[in-house]
Design a protein around this motif. Structure first.
Motif, PDB file in Angstrom:
ATOM      1  N   VAL A  14       0.964 -12.606  12.484  1.00 23.95           N
ATOM      2  CA  VAL A  14       1.425 -12.179  10.938  1.00 23.95           C
ATOM      3  C   VAL A  14       0.186 -11.456   9.918  1.00 23.95           C
ATOM      4  CG1 VAL A  14       2.363 -12.930   9.035  1.00 23.95           C
ATOM      5  CG2 VAL A  14       3.028 -14.022  11.349  1.00 23.95           C
ATOM      6  N   LEU A  15       0.475 -10.582   9.583  1.00 22.58           N
ATOM      7  CA  LEU A  15      -0.650 -10.278   8.610  1.00 22.58           C
ATOM      8  C   LEU A  15      -0.061 -10.663   7.153  1.00 22.58           C
ATOM      9  CD1 LEU A  15      -3.093  -8.280   7.673  1.00 22.58           C
ATOM     10  CD2 LEU A  15      -1.433  -6.334   7.556  1.00 22.58           C
ATOM     11  N   VAL A  16      -0.844 -11.397   6.731  1.00 21.08           N
ATOM     12  CA  VAL A  16      -0.373 -11.747   5.172  1.00 21.08           C
ATOM     13  C   VAL A  16      -1.418 -11.051   4.050  1.00 21.08           C
ATOM     14  CG1 VAL A  16      -0.378 -13.586   3.490  1.00 21.08           C
ATOM     15  CG2 VAL A  16      -0.321 -14.088   6.193  1.00 21.08           C
ATOM     16  N   LEU A  17      -0.660 -10.065   3.132  1.00 21.54           N
ATOM     17  CA  LEU A  17      -0.923  -9.511   2.348  1.00 21.54           C
ATOM     18  C   LEU A  17      -0.820 -10.099   1.002  1.00 21.54           C
ATOM     19  CD1 LEU A  17      -0.185  -5.872   3.458  1.00 21.54           C
ATOM     20  CD2 LEU A  17      -2.252  -6.984   3.752  1.00 21.54           C
ATOM     21  N   THR A  18      -1.675 -10.322   0.046  1.00 21.05           N
ATOM     22  CA  THR A  18      -1.509 -10.832  -1.120  1.00 21.05           C
ATOM     23  C   THR A  18      -1.882 -10.122  -2.235  1.00 21.05           C
ATOM     24  OG1 THR A  18      -1.903 -13.113   0.040  1.00 21.05           O
ATOM     25  CG2 THR A  18      -1.940 -13.002  -2.565  1.00 21.05           C
ATOM     26  N   LEU A  19      -1.280  -9.714  -3.187  1.00 20.61           N
ATOM     27  CA  LEU A  19      -1.581  -8.850  -4.366  1.00 20.61           C
ATOM     28  C   LEU A  19      -2.363  -9.958  -5.241  1.00 20.61           C
ATOM     29  CD1 LEU A  19       2.100  -7.518  -5.092  1.00 20.61           C
ATOM     30  CD2 LEU A  19       0.324  -6.512  -3.805  1.00 20.61           C
ATOM     31  N   ASN A  20      -3.630  -9.030  -5.779  1.00 17.40           N
ATOM     32  CA  ASN A  20      -4.522 -10.029  -6.288  1.00 17.40           C
ATOM     33  C   ASN A  20      -5.063  -9.548  -7.555  1.00 17.40           C
ATOM     34  OD1 ASN A  20      -6.367 -12.175  -6.052  1.00 17.40           O
ATOM     35  ND2 ASN A  20      -7.970 -11.041  -5.349  1.00 17.40           N
ATOM     36  N   ARG A  21      -4.291  -9.466  -8.608  1.00 16.19           N
ATOM     37  CA  ARG A  21      -4.697  -8.995  -9.946  1.00 16.19           C
ATOM     38  C   ARG A  21      -3.962 -10.080 -10.843  1.00 16.19           C
ATOM     39  NH1 ARG A  21      -3.604  -4.239 -12.401  1.00 16.19           N
ATOM     40  NH2 ARG A  21      -5.792  -4.288 -13.289  1.00 16.19           N
ATOM     41  N   PRO A  22      -4.429 -11.421 -10.506  1.00 20.18           N
ATOM     42  CA  PRO A  22      -3.598 -12.468 -11.133  1.00 20.18           C
ATOM     43  C   PRO A  22      -3.640 -12.467 -12.674  1.00 20.18           C
ATOM     44  CG  PRO A  22      -5.301 -13.612 -10.079  1.00 20.18           C
ATOM     45  CD  PRO A  22      -5.349 -12.155  -9.447  1.00 20.18           C
ATOM     46  N   ALA A  23      -4.869 -12.062 -13.280  1.00 15.55           N
ATOM     47  CA  ALA A  23      -4.729 -12.208 -14.659  1.00 15.55           C
ATOM     48  C   ALA A  23      -3.911 -11.067 -15.396  1.00 15.55           C
ATOM     49  CB  ALA A  23      -6.384 -11.645 -15.005  1.00 15.55           C
ATOM     50  N   ARG A  24      -3.719 -10.110 -14.576  1.00 16.95           N
ATOM     51  CA  ARG A  24      -2.440  -9.475 -14.898  1.00 16.95           C
ATOM     52  C   ARG A  24      -1.235  -9.138 -14.250  1.00 16.95           C
ATOM     53  NH1 ARG A  24      -4.225  -5.981 -19.207  1.00 16.95           N
ATOM     54  NH2 ARG A  24      -6.619  -5.557 -19.262  1.00 16.95           N
ATOM     55  N   LEU A  25      -0.874 -10.437 -13.697  1.00 17.51           N
ATOM     56  CA  LEU A  25       0.232 -10.637 -13.117  1.00 17.51           C
ATOM     57  C   LEU A  25       0.485  -9.743 -11.908  1.00 17.51           C
ATOM     58  CD1 LEU A  25       2.791 -11.633 -15.963  1.00 17.51           C
ATOM     59  CD2 LEU A  25       0.941 -13.026 -14.988  1.00 17.51           C
ATOM     60  N   ASN A  26      -0.779  -9.255 -11.208  1.00 20.82           N
ATOM     61  CA  ASN A  26      -0.667  -8.574 -10.359  1.00 20.82           C
ATOM     62  C   ASN A  26       0.042  -7.331 -10.447  1.00 20.82           C
ATOM     63  OD1 ASN A  26      -1.782 -10.588  -8.578  1.00 20.82           O
ATOM     64  ND2 ASN A  26       0.308 -11.712  -8.381  1.00 20.82           N
ATOM     65  N   SER A  27      -0.083  -6.603 -11.579  1.00 21.67           N
ATOM     66  CA  SER A  27       0.486  -5.447 -11.823  1.00 21.67           C
ATOM     67  C   SER A  27      -0.232  -4.365 -11.133  1.00 21.67           C
ATOM     68  CB  SER A  27       0.574  -5.023 -13.390  1.00 21.67           C
ATOM     69  OG  SER A  27      -0.732  -5.143 -13.920  1.00 21.67           O
ATOM     70  N   PHE A  28       0.214  -3.227 -10.743  1.00 23.63           N
ATOM     71  CA  PHE A  28      -0.344  -2.179 -10.123  1.00 23.63           C
ATOM     72  C   PHE A  28      -1.303  -1.248 -10.931  1.00 23.63           C
ATOM     73  CE2 PHE A  28       3.053  -2.880  -7.101  1.00 23.63           C
ATOM     74  CZ  PHE A  28       2.429  -2.678  -5.792  1.00 23.63           C
ATOM     75  N   ASN A  29      -2.606  -1.166 -10.479  1.00 20.05           N
ATOM     76  CA  ASN A  29      -3.137  -0.078 -11.004  1.00 20.05           C
ATOM     77  C   ASN A  29      -3.815   0.840  -9.279  1.00 20.05           C
ATOM     78  OD1 ASN A  29      -5.098  -1.619  -9.297  1.00 20.05           O
ATOM     79  ND2 ASN A  29      -6.542  -2.041 -10.981  1.00 20.05           N
ATOM     80  N   GLU A  30      -4.387   1.787  -9.720  1.00 17.62           N
ATOM     81  CA  GLU A  30      -4.467   2.676  -8.568  1.00 17.62           C
ATOM     82  C   GLU A  30      -5.362   2.142  -7.491  1.00 17.62           C
ATOM     83  OE1 GLU A  30      -3.729   7.001 -10.015  1.00 17.62           O
ATOM     84  OE2 GLU A  30      -4.997   6.602  -8.456  1.00 17.62           O
ATOM     85  N   ALA A  31      -6.208   1.031  -7.643  1.00 18.57           N
ATOM     86  CA  ALA A  31      -7.157   0.523  -6.636  1.00 18.57           C
ATOM     87  C   ALA A  31      -5.898  -0.218  -5.900  1.00 18.57           C
ATOM     88  CB  ALA A  31      -8.112  -0.466  -7.368  1.00 18.57           C
ATOM     89  N   MET A  32      -5.127  -0.903  -6.489  1.00 28.40           N
ATOM     90  CA  MET A  32      -4.063  -1.888  -5.790  1.00 28.40           C
ATOM     91  C   MET A  32      -3.238  -0.841  -4.698  1.00 28.40           C
ATOM     92  SD  MET A  32      -2.377  -5.397  -7.079  1.00 28.40           S
ATOM     93  CE  MET A  32      -0.462  -4.875  -7.296  1.00 28.40           C
ATOM     94  N   HIS A  33      -2.862   0.131  -5.492  1.00 33.08           N
ATOM     95  CA  HIS A  33      -2.158   1.132  -4.596  1.00 33.08           C
ATOM     96  C   HIS A  33      -2.789   1.597  -3.327  1.00 33.08           C
ATOM     97  CE1 HIS A  33       1.933   1.894  -6.669  1.00 33.08           C
ATOM     98  NE2 HIS A  33       1.244   2.072  -7.595  1.00 33.08           N
ATOM     99  N   THR A  34      -4.152   1.729  -3.442  1.00 37.85           N
ATOM    100  CA  THR A  34      -4.686   2.273  -2.464  1.00 37.85           C
ATOM    101  C   THR A  34      -4.898   1.453  -1.256  1.00 37.85           C
ATOM    102  OG1 THR A  34      -5.907   3.669  -4.074  1.00 37.85           O
ATOM    103  CG2 THR A  34      -7.054   3.530  -2.075  1.00 37.85           C
ATOM    104  N   GLU A  35      -5.400   0.065  -2.062  1.00 34.61           N
ATOM    105  CA  GLU A  35      -5.667  -0.976  -0.881  1.00 34.61           C
ATOM    106  C   GLU A  35      -4.446  -1.539  -0.150  1.00 34.61           C
ATOM    107  OE1 GLU A  35      -8.007  -4.336  -2.745  1.00 34.61           O
ATOM    108  OE2 GLU A  35      -9.126  -2.553  -3.880  1.00 34.61           O
ATOM    109  N   LEU A  36      -3.287  -1.184  -0.763  1.00 35.47           N
ATOM    110  CA  LEU A  36      -2.181  -1.670  -0.204  1.00 35.47           C
ATOM    111  C   LEU A  36      -1.781  -0.657   0.898  1.00 35.47           C
ATOM    112  CD1 LEU A  36       0.201  -3.900  -0.023  1.00 35.47           C
ATOM    113  CD2 LEU A  36       1.282  -3.097  -1.997  1.00 35.47           C
ATOM    114  N   ALA A  37      -1.872   0.469   0.215  1.00 35.49           N
ATOM    115  CA  ALA A  37      -1.467   1.490   1.370  1.00 35.49           C
ATOM    116  C   ALA A  37      -2.520   1.427   2.772  1.00 35.49           C
ATOM    117  CB  ALA A  37      -1.852   2.951   0.441  1.00 35.49           C
ATOM    118  N   ALA A  38      -3.701   1.316   2.439  1.00 35.01           N
ATOM    119  CA  ALA A  38      -4.572   1.199   3.381  1.00 35.01           C
ATOM    120  C   ALA A  38      -4.195  -0.066   4.568  1.00 35.01           C
ATOM    121  CB  ALA A  38      -6.037   1.216   3.207  1.00 35.01           C
ATOM    122  N   ALA A  39      -3.872  -1.080   4.029  1.00 38.40           N
ATOM    123  CA  ALA A  39      -3.461  -2.187   4.661  1.00 38.40           C
ATOM    124  C   ALA A  39      -2.315  -2.059   5.509  1.00 38.40           C
ATOM    125  CB  ALA A  39      -3.378  -3.546   3.774  1.00 38.40           C
ATOM    126  N   LEU A  40      -1.309  -1.424   4.874  1.00 37.46           N
ATOM    127  CA  LEU A  40       0.015  -1.041   5.496  1.00 37.46           C
ATOM    128  C   LEU A  40      -0.160  -0.082   6.614  1.00 37.46           C
ATOM    129  CD1 LEU A  40       2.528  -1.188   2.496  1.00 37.46           C
ATOM    130  CD2 LEU A  40       2.146  -2.975   4.394  1.00 37.46           C
TER     131      LEU A  40
END
Ligand code: T3D
Length: 263
Positions: A14-40
């Motif tokens: 199992v690969l566990v992926l955790t969205l990690n911008r808790p101060a902004r309720l894990n809302s998407f910015n470009e960096a999170m998109h990029t990192e999630l895309a790379a992980a997937l």
């Protein structure tokens, strides 16, 4: 050093992926998109990953687009939101659906806007009882995206889809499960363990067949019966050639649990 916006860890298959911008309720910015895309993408290329579990850090799952990136200064022209969908959100939904491994989503708190619809793009959605789903788009003058207008009517029917999308009200996890929007609501303190148990189970199953099941179910949204029967024929032919099918039949005949290797 900037902190990763997506945390990845392996637990067996199992690969566990955790969205990690808790101060902004894990809302998407470009960096999170990029990192999630790379992980997937890395998961897609790594056959030892046999299930993915997506969740959020802190009290929210994901609040959709980071709106602080969308503030328009005096005299500034409007952003091209079609461009961000084209470049970021649509590829994310396509990645989740195209991944030939099951994706479990553990919605640990509020899932709003694109955050809600990214969850719905996953294969099996569990939510903490305190979590909620909000089609927040209409409240800021936008249209549900990330597949919302596709998934909602198919999951809950037209009447409820319209209510959710046009009113933008918060739908509690338990009602979301009752309506068939998600698989299950579980007690908050049980979410992590239940989601991991489910993902671990899926990771021990005939992975190639599970990937084909995803493909067949996705295709059924656009196919007539004839086309779907043909697709089932083709996929079954492929499934019948897998090592896991051989093992499944052998285990059944020997009255023992199957040991699927995922190939
Ligand atoms: O733009 C494009 O590229 C197009 C694509 C769009 C996709 C979309 O997702 S559009 C929809 C965007 N999302 C929303 O409209 C949801 C906005 N958030 C909310 O409505 C509420 O925050 C929630 C209902 C999700 C949670 O409410 P609550 O009361 O539990 O928390 P809060 O106090 O509102 O938020 C806590 C903090 O997170 C707060 O920051 P602060 O005051 O502590 O510094 C808040 O501003 C921040 N936050 C929450 N959501 C977002 C956000 N910051 C930036 N963007 C957010 N989406």
């Amino acid at each position: 050093m900037t902190e990763a916006t997506v945390l990845g860890r392996r637990e067996g298959g199992v690969l566990v992926l955790t969205l990690n911008r808790p101060a902004r309720l894990n809302s998407f910015n470009e960096a999170m998109h990029t990192e999630l895309a790379a992980a997937l993408d890395a998961a897609a290329a790594d056959r030892s990953v046999r299930a993915v579990l997506l969740t959020g850090a802190g009290r929210a799952f994901c609040a959709g687009q980071d709106l602080s990136e969308r503030q328009m200064g005096e005299g500034a022209g409007p952003p091209d939101l079609g461009d961000t969908l084209e470049r970021l959100y649509n590829p994310l939904v396509r990645r989740l659906r195209a991944l030939d491994r099951p994706v479990v989503c553990a919605v640990n708190g509020v899932a709003a806007g694109a955050g809600a619809n990214v969850a719905l793009a996953c294969d099996i959605v569990l939510a903490a009882r305190s979590a909620s789903f909000i089609q927040a788009f209409c409240k800021i003058g936008l249209v549900p995206d990330s597949g919302g207008t596709f998934f909602l009517p198919r999951l809950v029917g037209d009447v409820r889809a319209r209510g959710l999308a046009l009113l933008g009200e918060s739908l509690p996890a338990e009602k979301a499960a009752e309506w068939g929007l998600i698989w299950k609501a579980v007690d908050d303190e049980r979410l992590e363990e239940e989601a991991m148990t489910l993902a671990t189970h899926l990771a021990s199953q005939p992975t190639r067949a599970l990937g084909m099941i995803k493909r067949a179910l996705d295709a059924s949204a656009g196919n007539g019966l004839d086309a779907q029967l043909d697709l089932e024929r083709d996929l079954q032919r492929e499934a019948g050639r897998t090592e896991d099918y051989r093992e499944g039949v052998r285990a059944f005949m020997e009255k023992r649990p199957a040991r699927f290797g995922g190939s």
